[in-house]
Design an enzyme around this catalytic site. Sequence first.
Site, PDB file in Angstrom:
ATOM      1  N   ASP A 191       0.916  -0.850   0.244  1.00 47.32           N
ATOM      2  CA  ASP A 191      -0.389   0.226   0.176  1.00 47.32           C
ATOM      3  C   ASP A 191       0.542   0.958   0.074  1.00 47.32           C
ATOM      4  O   ASP A 191       0.501   2.196   0.532  1.00 47.32           O
ATOM      5  CB  ASP A 191      -1.357  -0.133   1.399  1.00 47.32           C
ATOM      6  CG  ASP A 191      -1.479  -1.193   1.273  1.00 47.32           C
ATOM      7  OD1 ASP A 191      -1.722  -1.334   0.124  1.00 47.32           O
ATOM      8  OD2 ASP A 191      -2.219  -1.843   2.060  1.00 47.32           O
ATOM      9  N   LYS A 196       2.111   2.234  -5.382  1.00 46.06           N
ATOM     10  CA  LYS A 196       2.383   1.978  -6.459  1.00 46.06           C
ATOM     11  C   LYS A 196       1.606   2.219  -7.414  1.00 46.06           C
ATOM     12  O   LYS A 196       1.650   2.323  -8.868  1.00 46.06           O
ATOM     13  CB  LYS A 196       2.372  -0.091  -6.311  1.00 46.06           C
ATOM     14  CG  LYS A 196       3.658  -0.649  -5.027  1.00 46.06           C
ATOM     15  CD  LYS A 196       3.605  -1.275  -4.951  1.00 46.06           C
ATOM     16  CE  LYS A 196       2.230  -2.124  -4.271  1.00 46.06           C
ATOM     17  NZ  LYS A 196       1.930  -2.074  -2.995  1.00 46.06           N
ATOM     18  N   GLY A 248      -4.273  -3.849  -3.618  1.00 47.01           N
ATOM     19  CA  GLY A 248      -5.702  -3.612  -3.842  1.00 47.01           C
ATOM     20  C   GLY A 248      -5.221  -1.781  -4.100  1.00 47.01           C
ATOM     21  O   GLY A 248      -4.439  -1.355  -3.657  1.00 47.01           O
ATOM     22  N   HIS A 249      -5.002  -1.262  -5.789  1.00 44.68           N
ATOM     23  CA  HIS A 249      -3.628  -0.277  -6.524  1.00 44.68           C
ATOM     24  C   HIS A 249      -4.901   1.005  -6.459  1.00 44.68           C
ATOM     25  O   HIS A 249      -5.695   0.521  -7.540  1.00 44.68           O
ATOM     26  CB  HIS A 249      -3.410  -1.017  -7.352  1.00 44.68           C
ATOM     27  CG  HIS A 249      -1.894  -1.858  -7.078  1.00 44.68           C
ATOM     28  ND1 HIS A 249      -0.955  -2.059  -8.220  1.00 44.68           N
ATOM     29  CD2 HIS A 249      -2.039  -2.372  -5.757  1.00 44.68           C
ATOM     30  CE1 HIS A 249       0.016  -3.032  -7.110  1.00 44.68           C
ATOM     31  NE2 HIS A 249      -0.991  -3.472  -6.077  1.00 44.68           N
ATOM     32  N   THR A 250      -4.613   2.276  -6.432  1.00 41.32           N
ATOM     33  CA  THR A 250      -5.421   2.983  -5.942  1.00 41.32           C
ATOM     34  C   THR A 250      -4.958   3.662  -7.527  1.00 41.32           C
ATOM     35  O   THR A 250      -3.417   4.313  -7.479  1.00 41.32           O
ATOM     36  CB  THR A 250      -6.159   3.716  -5.302  1.00 41.32           C
ATOM     37  OG1 THR A 250      -5.960   2.574  -3.840  1.00 41.32           O
ATOM     38  CG2 THR A 250      -6.821   4.780  -4.778  1.00 41.32           C
TER      39      THR A 250
HETATM   40  P1  GDP Z   1      -0.436   0.540  -3.401  1.00 41.44           P
HETATM   41  O1  GDP Z   1      -1.486  -0.483  -2.631  1.00 41.44           O
HETATM   42  O2  GDP Z   1       0.664   0.835  -3.964  1.00 41.44           O
HETATM   43  O3  GDP Z   1      -1.288   1.012  -4.989  1.00 41.44           O
HETATM   44  O4  GDP Z   1      -1.528   0.949  -2.519  1.00 41.44           O
HETATM   45  P2  GDP Z   1      -3.159   1.980  -2.042  1.00 41.44           P
HETATM   46  O5  GDP Z   1      -3.925   2.301  -3.234  1.00 41.44           O
HETATM   47  O6  GDP Z   1      -3.617   0.692  -1.701  1.00 41.44           O
HETATM   48  O7  GDP Z   1      -2.645   2.753  -1.229  1.00 41.44           O
HETATM   49  C1  GDP Z   1      -2.636   3.799  -1.258  1.00 41.44           C
HETATM   50  C2  GDP Z   1      -3.308   5.261  -1.198  1.00 41.44           C
HETATM   51  O8  GDP Z   1      -2.797   6.977  -0.765  1.00 41.44           O
HETATM   52  C3  GDP Z   1      -4.703   4.950  -1.831  1.00 41.44           C
HETATM   53  O9  GDP Z   1      -5.767   5.799  -1.446  1.00 41.44           O
HETATM   54  C4  GDP Z   1      -3.676   6.821  -2.365  1.00 41.44           C
HETATM   55  O10 GDP Z   1      -5.085   6.705  -3.798  1.00 41.44           O
HETATM   56  C5  GDP Z   1      -3.399   7.522  -1.994  1.00 41.44           C
HETATM   57  N1  GDP Z   1      -1.860   7.859  -2.251  1.00 41.44           N
HETATM   58  C6  GDP Z   1      -0.800   7.587  -2.842  1.00 41.44           C
HETATM   59  N2  GDP Z   1       0.222   8.457  -3.218  1.00 41.44           N
HETATM   60  C7  GDP Z   1      -0.368   9.539  -2.560  1.00 41.44           C
HETATM   61  C8  GDP Z   1      -0.466  10.793  -2.376  1.00 41.44           C
HETATM   62  O11 GDP Z   1       1.113  11.158  -2.480  1.00 41.44           O
HETATM   63  N3  GDP Z   1      -1.007  11.773  -0.819  1.00 41.44           N
HETATM   64  C9  GDP Z   1      -1.799  11.098  -0.590  1.00 41.44           C
HETATM   65  N4  GDP Z   1      -1.979  11.591   0.454  1.00 41.44           N
HETATM   66  N5  GDP Z   1      -2.103  10.049  -0.919  1.00 41.44           N
HETATM   67  C10 GDP Z   1      -1.881   9.158  -2.008  1.00 41.44           C
HETATM   68  P1  IMO Z   2      -0.808  -4.152  -2.230  1.00 39.21           P
HETATM   69  O1  IMO Z   2      -0.532  -4.584  -3.618  1.00 39.21           O
HETATM   70  C1  IMO Z   2      -1.193  -5.142   1.663  1.00 39.21           C
HETATM   71  C2  IMO Z   2      -1.117  -8.911   3.628  1.00 39.21           C
HETATM   72  C3  IMO Z   2      -2.265  -9.400   4.142  1.00 39.21           C
HETATM   73  C4  IMO Z   2      -1.926 -10.134   5.586  1.00 39.21           C
HETATM   74  C5  IMO Z   2      -0.016 -10.684   4.272  1.00 39.21           C
HETATM   75  C6  IMO Z   2      -1.075 -12.070   3.916  1.00 39.21           C
HETATM   76  O2  IMO Z   2      -1.918  -3.418  -2.494  1.00 39.21           O
HETATM   77  O3  IMO Z   2      -0.042  -2.996  -1.721  1.00 39.21           O
HETATM   78  P2  IMO Z   2      -2.336 -12.851   1.677  1.00 39.21           P
HETATM   79  O4  IMO Z   2      -4.022 -12.735   1.700  1.00 39.21           O
HETATM   80  O5  IMO Z   2      -1.250 -12.471   1.074  1.00 39.21           O
HETATM   81  O6  IMO Z   2      -2.159 -14.321   2.075  1.00 39.21           O
HETATM   82  O7  IMO Z   2      -1.785 -11.994   2.681  1.00 39.21           O
HETATM   83  O8  IMO Z   2      -0.544  -9.525   3.362  1.00 39.21           O
HETATM   84  N1  IMO Z   2      -1.199  -8.166   2.500  1.00 39.21           N
HETATM   85  C7  IMO Z   2      -1.128  -6.844   1.870  1.00 39.21           C
HETATM   86  N2  IMO Z   2      -0.411  -5.405   3.022  1.00 39.21           N
HETATM   87  N3  IMO Z   2      -0.687  -4.642   0.680  1.00 39.21           N
HETATM   88  C8  IMO Z   2      -0.927  -4.918   0.058  1.00 39.21           C
HETATM   89  O9  IMO Z   2      -1.079  -5.683  -1.251  1.00 39.21           O
HETATM   90  C9  IMO Z   2      -1.131  -6.986   0.616  1.00 39.21           C
HETATM   91  N4  IMO Z   2      -1.486  -8.458   0.203  1.00 39.21           N
HETATM   92  C10 IMO Z   2      -0.996  -8.852   1.109  1.00 39.21           C
HETATM   93  O10 IMO Z   2      -2.540  -7.611   4.416  1.00 39.21           O
HETATM   94  O11 IMO Z   2      -0.234  -9.357   6.202  1.00 39.21           O
HETATM   95 MG    MG Z   3      -2.946  -1.812  -1.533  1.00 37.10          MG
END
Ligand code: GDP
Ligand code: IMO
Ligand code: MG
Length: 427
Positions: free
Chosen positions: A14, A17, A41-43
């Site tokens: 999270d 990416k 979960g990629h936002t």
């Molecule tokens: P990922 O799994 O690495 O793609 O990250 P996620 O999408 O799960 O979580 C990142 C969160 O941070 C999302 O809600 C994004 O919209 C938000 N985000 C990303 N970059 C920034 C930033 O520079 N500032 C803020 N405030 N939010 C950000």
């Molecule tokens: P992104 O790509 C954050 C964590 C789970 C748990 C552990 C194992 O959005 O960064 P799993 O279901 O993979 O067997 O769970 O890994 N986990 C993540 N935490 N971001 C993720 O993906 C994750 N994918 C798995 O919370 O601790």
């Molecule tokens: Mg994520």
Amino acid sequence: MNNTLVVVGAQWGDEGKGKITDFYARSADVVVRHQGGNNAGHTIVFDGRKFALQSIPSGIFNPHIKNVMANGMVINPVSLVEELERLHKAGVTDYQLFISDRAACVMPYHQMLDGAYESLKGGRLIGTTKKGIGPAYTDKYSRVGIRMGDLLDAEYFAERLHDALLQKNLELKMLGMEQCDFDTLYAQYRELGERLRPMICDTSVMLNREMEQGSKILFEGAQGVMLCIDHGTYPFVTSSSPTAASVPLNTGLAPRYIDRVVGVCKAYTTRVGEGPFPTELHDDTAEYIRERGHEYGTVTGRPRRVGWFDAVVLNHVRRVSGINYLSLMLFDVLTGLDTLRICTGYRLDGRHIDYVPSTIAELSRCEAEYIELPGWTEDITSVSDYDSLPANAKAYISKIEELTSTEVAVVSVGPDREQTIVRRPIF
Ligand code: GDP
Ligand code: IMO
Ligand code: MG
């Protein structure tokens, strides 16, 4: 230098990416998801719209980009079809998606077993996303897995499913769970296979052809290196490797194509699920960061655990994943804090260490050692060039570069694609 860039999560997932992949995708011909599945979960935020992708690559919004779900992934066809339907409803209909025939298929029994294994852990949960990721990878390695290409061959799929169910139904029975019916699963997954057939192909052949033609290829990692099955905080990890080293294996491309790796990290640290986290905070600062950063899981909605930036973790990740640039995310979230802390080492049983111990027992006993830096109060969400950042913000970035020996190429100051400061073009 090759025409490739690998996006690696440099903490516990999270890190942003999705945002960075979408940002760089504008200069890419091909975007490849190479591991994990719908646990991710990629936002992505642009033009006032927000999307959360789970298994579909983040280049999907650009019709000119070839999006690849590579052989290293575990793909849940039901959830993939739902994800595609969600995109269609949102008006995203013009895209190119290629699914590896060698990618592992997540079956309903994997999800059932994921939940059951967790409840057997006697309270020592991993806190998985319960998407069946671990059991699907386990089956792949124990050679009873079903692959996406298998769904297309009526006879072969029947054999594979029959053999898998011999084992899986025995396991479900022992756990006192309902068993899976061959006929029902067979019909459902054959139909899903036919639906996805136009997209299923040998993506290694395709990617090698693209490389030879000089295409620019962006690899989108899921999770983060601290969740790596080999280099993460085992057993509190996922079941794949998000490192750059795993890209060749996970895509069927030669290792010589991989030389540029951007580590995506938050300006602080978060973690979802269980497991040690040396810089974790449980105070008002944690609340402040959680609320400003909306630190709730994209997939599960769970509140994310929050802590200070950890340079020990970053150096571990740099070492095992060959990171040569950093993209520093959610920098705007730190605005308003008087004092910022960065962890520079750990105290373990009275002595100083600068590495991540391999055992959970030792890592749980590590106490973070910090340096302190002054914060800033200016709103930085509209800053578009590095020099316009407040002096204390720039000093914080310089300190991270010094402690991690890695250049910060990108600074992200908000979720939107446009809220991105590029210090050095790398792709
Ligand atoms: P990922 O799994 O690495 O793609 O990250 P996620 O999408 O799960 O979580 C990142 C969160 O941070 C999302 O809600 C994004 O919209 C938000 N985000 C990303 N970059 C920034 C930033 O520079 N500032 C803020 N405030 N939010 C950000
Ligand atoms: P992104 O790509 C954050 C964590 C789970 C748990 C552990 C194992 O959005 O960064 P799993 O279901 O993979 O067997 O769970 O890994 N986990 C993540 N935490 N971001 C993720 O993906 C994750 N994918 C798995 O919370 O601790
Ligand atoms: Mg994520």
